[in-house]
Write an enzyme that holds these catalytic residues in place. Structure first.
Site, PDB file in Angstrom:
ATOM      1  N   ILE A   1       0.849  -1.205   0.000  1.00  8.88           N
ATOM      2  CA  ILE A   1       0.000   0.000   0.000  1.00  8.88           C
ATOM      3  C   ILE A   1       0.880   1.249   0.000  1.00  8.88           C
ATOM      4  O   ILE A   1       0.553   2.257  -0.633  1.00  8.88           O
ATOM      5  CB  ILE A   1      -0.984  -0.037   1.190  1.00  8.88           C
ATOM      6  CG1 ILE A   1      -1.813  -1.333   1.121  1.00  8.88           C
ATOM      7  CG2 ILE A   1      -1.919   1.174   1.165  1.00  8.88           C
ATOM      8  CD1 ILE A   1      -2.635  -1.627   2.353  1.00  8.88           C
TER       9      ILE A   1
ATOM     10  N   SER B   1      12.172  -5.019   6.125  1.00  8.59           N
ATOM     11  CA  SER B   1      12.091  -6.356   6.727  1.00  8.59           C
ATOM     12  C   SER B   1      11.136  -7.241   5.937  1.00  8.59           C
ATOM     13  O   SER B   1      11.259  -8.451   5.934  1.00  8.59           O
ATOM     14  CB  SER B   1      11.642  -6.262   8.190  1.00  8.59           C
ATOM     15  OG  SER B   1      10.323  -5.769   8.254  1.00  8.59           O
TER      16      SER B   1
ATOM     17  N   LYS C   1       1.983  -7.707   9.496  1.00 11.48           N
ATOM     18  CA  LYS C   1       0.589  -7.769   9.060  1.00 11.48           C
ATOM     19  C   LYS C   1       0.000  -9.160   8.848  1.00 11.48           C
ATOM     20  O   LYS C   1      -1.078  -9.290   8.259  1.00 11.48           O
ATOM     21  CB  LYS C   1       0.428  -6.956   7.775  1.00 11.48           C
ATOM     22  CG  LYS C   1       1.261  -7.501   6.622  1.00 11.48           C
ATOM     23  CD  LYS C   1       0.931  -6.801   5.320  1.00 11.48           C
ATOM     24  CE  LYS C   1       1.681  -7.425   4.168  1.00 11.48           C
ATOM     25  NZ  LYS C   1       1.479  -6.774   2.897  1.00 11.48           N
TER      26      LYS C   1
ATOM     27  N   SER D   1      -7.224  -1.459  10.185  1.00 13.15           N
ATOM     28  CA  SER D   1      -7.784  -2.598   9.453  1.00 13.15           C
ATOM     29  C   SER D   1      -9.196  -2.884   9.933  1.00 13.15           C
ATOM     30  O   SER D   1      -9.509  -2.716  11.125  1.00 13.15           O
ATOM     31  CB  SER D   1      -6.908  -3.822   9.718  1.00 13.15           C
ATOM     32  OG  SER D   1      -7.563  -4.991   9.281  1.00 13.15           O
TER      33      SER D   1
ATOM     34  N   TYR E   1      -2.691  -9.577  15.915  1.00 19.31           N
ATOM     35  CA  TYR E   1      -2.562  -8.540  14.876  1.00 19.31           C
ATOM     36  C   TYR E   1      -3.695  -7.517  15.014  1.00 19.31           C
ATOM     37  O   TYR E   1      -3.471  -6.303  15.040  1.00 19.31           O
ATOM     38  CB  TYR E   1      -2.588  -9.193  13.486  1.00 19.31           C
ATOM     39  CG  TYR E   1      -2.811  -8.211  12.367  1.00 19.31           C
ATOM     40  CD1 TYR E   1      -1.808  -7.312  12.003  1.00 19.31           C
ATOM     41  CD2 TYR E   1      -4.027  -8.155  11.681  1.00 19.31           C
ATOM     42  CE1 TYR E   1      -2.030  -6.392  10.986  1.00 19.31           C
ATOM     43  CE2 TYR E   1      -4.251  -7.248  10.667  1.00 19.31           C
ATOM     44  CZ  TYR E   1      -3.240  -6.370  10.325  1.00 19.31           C
ATOM     45  OH  TYR E   1      -3.464  -5.452   9.330  1.00 19.31           O
TER      46      TYR E   1
ATOM     47  N   LYS F   1      -3.876  -3.325  16.114  1.00 22.48           N
ATOM     48  CA  LYS F   1      -4.524  -2.236  15.367  1.00 22.48           C
ATOM     49  C   LYS F   1      -5.522  -1.500  16.258  1.00 22.48           C
ATOM     50  O   LYS F   1      -5.602  -0.264  16.234  1.00 22.48           O
ATOM     51  CB  LYS F   1      -5.214  -2.789  14.109  1.00 22.48           C
ATOM     52  CG  LYS F   1      -4.240  -3.319  13.048  1.00 22.48           C
ATOM     53  CD  LYS F   1      -3.366  -2.212  12.484  1.00 22.48           C
ATOM     54  CE  LYS F   1      -2.327  -2.707  11.510  1.00 22.48           C
ATOM     55  NZ  LYS F   1      -1.375  -1.673  11.077  1.00 22.48           N
TER      56      LYS F   1
ATOM     57  N   PHE G   1     -11.520 -21.962   1.414  1.00 17.55           N
ATOM     58  CA  PHE G   1     -11.725 -22.304   2.827  1.00 17.55           C
ATOM     59  C   PHE G   1     -13.202 -22.256   3.203  1.00 17.55           C
ATOM     60  O   PHE G   1     -13.660 -21.304   3.819  1.00 17.55           O
ATOM     61  CB  PHE G   1     -10.909 -21.366   3.719  1.00 17.55           C
ATOM     62  CG  PHE G   1      -9.421 -21.442   3.507  1.00 17.55           C
ATOM     63  CD1 PHE G   1      -8.779 -22.664   3.316  1.00 17.55           C
ATOM     64  CD2 PHE G   1      -8.646 -20.284   3.493  1.00 17.55           C
ATOM     65  CE1 PHE G   1      -7.395 -22.731   3.129  1.00 17.55           C
ATOM     66  CE2 PHE G   1      -7.269 -20.344   3.310  1.00 17.55           C
ATOM     67  CZ  PHE G   1      -6.641 -21.562   3.124  1.00 17.55           C
TER      68      PHE G   1
ATOM     69  N   GLY H   1     -10.790 -18.748  12.570  1.00 19.03           N
ATOM     70  CA  GLY H   1     -10.824 -17.303  12.805  1.00 19.03           C
ATOM     71  C   GLY H   1     -11.500 -16.508  11.697  1.00 19.03           C
ATOM     72  O   GLY H   1     -11.727 -15.304  11.850  1.00 19.03           O
TER      73      GLY H   1
END
Ligand code: UFG
Length: 343
Positions: A12, A34, A89, A129, A153, A157, A222, A300
Site C-alpha cells: 500500500i 524487513s 501484518k 484494518s 494482529y 490495530k 476455505f 478465525g
C-alpha cells in the site's frame, strides 16, 4: 510541506507514494525493508520519474526518526504529516509471535509519536484494518460497531487506534485519522508496482495469481458452507489505487483542519464479493482458469464482511471507483509481468 511515509516500500505504501506524487506532495520514506525491497522504491521512481529520498530505519528507532524530522526542518522542508504503514501484518504469524507483533506495531507507533511530539509534528494517517471489528453484529460494518479483534494482529490495530485517540486528546494540535482497510487487492495499472508477499501467500488474491502463473497447483477455498450467496466467504475487495488515493485525501483533510481530533474511517466499496465470484471474475478478465479444491473453513475467518463507506465520503471526499474487474485485470498484469515479484 513534506510527508513522512513509514513503510513506504510495502504494497500500500508504494501505491500511496505514486498518488502523493501525482498530487504534488513531497515525501520522504522510512522503511527497514524487513518485509519489502528497495527495488519497490526504484519501481516507484520509474513511474514518478523522480528520485525518492529514503532512510533504512526501523520505526522503533526514535532517535533516528527525530534526526530525520530535524534535518528536514533545517533544510527548509519540514515534515508536517506522517503516514504510518510500517507494521507486521500476518494474522497467523501474530498468533505464533504475539510479542514480536506488539513490539513492532505498538512499540513502533509509540516511538514514532515520541519523535513527532518532540519535533512538533501533529498530523498522522494510520494504517488500520477492518479486522478491529471481529465478528459482525450487523453488516455493513459502521465505524461505531464494537471493536473486538480476534487475534494479536487485530489487537495491535485496535490498541494503536486507542493510543492515537488519547494522543489527540493530550494536545489540541494533534490530529489523527485511522483508515480501516477492508481487502485491498489489484496493482497499479502500469504493472510496475504490485503486491509481493514472501513465500506462499496467506491472502486470496496473490494466491490466485500464483495459481494462474502455475507456481501453485490449485486454490484451496476455505469453506463452501457459509450462509452466503454461494457458501463461500464474502469480503469487500477494493483496488489498491483507490485505497492509495484515500491516503492523499486524508493528508489534505488533516492539513486543512484547525481543531485536533481522532477519527476512524472505513475504506471499502460497500459491496461484498464471494470467493467464487472473485475467482470467476478473475478467470473472465484474465483468460486463465483457476483450479480449486474445497477445503475446511480457516480458523478465525468470519463468513462475511463489508463496509459502510459513507463516512469516508463525507469526511475526506473519497469513494472507491474501480471495479472487481479492474482489480483482477491490474493485479494479473503486475503478476504476469513480474512472476517473481521484485526479484
Ligand atoms: N480464502 C480462501 N483461500 C485462500 C485464502 C483466502 O478461500 O487461500 C478466503 C478466506 O476464507 C476469506 C477470503 O478468501 O473468505 C479472503 O481471505 P484473505 O485472507 O484474503 O483476507 P481476510 O479477509 O481473511 O483478511 C484480510 C487481511 C487482514 C485484514 C482483514 C480485514 O489479510 O490483514 O482482511 O478485514 F485484517
Amino acid at each position: 510541506m513534506t510527508i513522512l511515509v513509514t513503510g513506504g516500500a510495502g504494497f500500500i505504501g508504494t501505491h500511496t507514494l505514486v498518488e502523493l506524487d501525482a498530487a504534488d506532495h513531497s515525501f520522504v520514506v522510512v522503511d527497514n525493508f524487513s518485509n519489502s525491497s528497495q527495488k519497490a522504491l526504484t519501481a516507484v521512481e520509474k513511474i514518478t520519474n523522480k528520485p525518492i529520498c529514503f532512510f533504512d530505519v526501523d520505526v522503533r528507532n526514535e532517535e533516528a526518526l527525530q534526526q530525520i524530522f530535524e534535518n528536514q526542518a533545517a533544510a527548509g522542508r519540514p515534515i508536517t504529516t506522517v503516514i504510518h504503514f510500517a507494521a507486521l501484518k500476518s494474522v497467523s504469524e501474530s498468533v505464533s509471535h504475539a510479542v514480536r507483533y506488539y513490539d513492532n506495531n505498538i512499540g513502533g507507533l509509540l516511538k514514532l509519536l515520541g519523535a513527532m511530539t518532540k519535533s512538533n509534528v501533529n498530523n498522522i494517517v494510520f494504517s488500520s484494518s477492518a479486522t478491529v471489528y471481529g465478528d459482525p453484529e450487523a453488516l455493513p460494518f459502521e465505524e461505531n460497531h464494537p471493536v473486538r479483534p480476534k487475534n494479536p494482529y487485530g489487537h495491535t490495530k485496535a490498541m494503536a487506534e486507542q493510543i492515537l485517540d488519547d494522543w489527540a486528546k493530550q494536545d489540541k494540535k494533534n490530529k489523527a485519522i485511522a483508515l480501516r482497510y477492508f481487502n485491498p487487492i489489484g496493482a497499479h495499472p502500469s504493472g510496475i508496482i504490485g503486491e509481493d508477499p514472501n513465500g506462499v501467500p496467506n491472502n486470496i488474491f496473490p494466491y490466485i495469481t500464483r495459481v494462474a502463473l502455475g507456481h501453485l497447483p490449485w486454490l484451496n477455498i476455505f469453506g463452501n458452507d457459509y450462509s452466503t450467496v454461494d457458501g463461500t466467504g464474502v469480503r469487500d475487495y477494493l483496488h489498491v489505487v483507490d485505497l492509495a488515493k484515500a491516503h492523499e485525501l486524508s493528508v489534505r483533510y488533516l492539513e486543512k483542519s484547525s481543531e485536533g481530533f481522532f477519527k476512524a474511517v472505513n475504506l471499502g466499496t460497500g459491496t461484498g464479493t464471494s470467493v467464487f465470484q472473485l475467482v470467476q471474475s478473475f478467470e473472465l478478465q484474465c483468460g486463465v482458469s483457476i483450479p480449486y479444491q474445497i477445503a475446511t473453513r480457516r480458523n478465525g475467518d468470519v463468513s462475511s464482511a463489508w463496509a459502510n463507506p459513507q463516512l469516508a465520503k463525507n469526511l475526506i471526499g473519497w469513494t472507491a471507483k474501480l471495479s472487481i474487474a479492474d482489480m483482477c485485470r491490474d493485479g494479473w498484469n503486475w503478476q504476469y509481468k513480474n512472476p517473481r515479484g521484485y526479484n
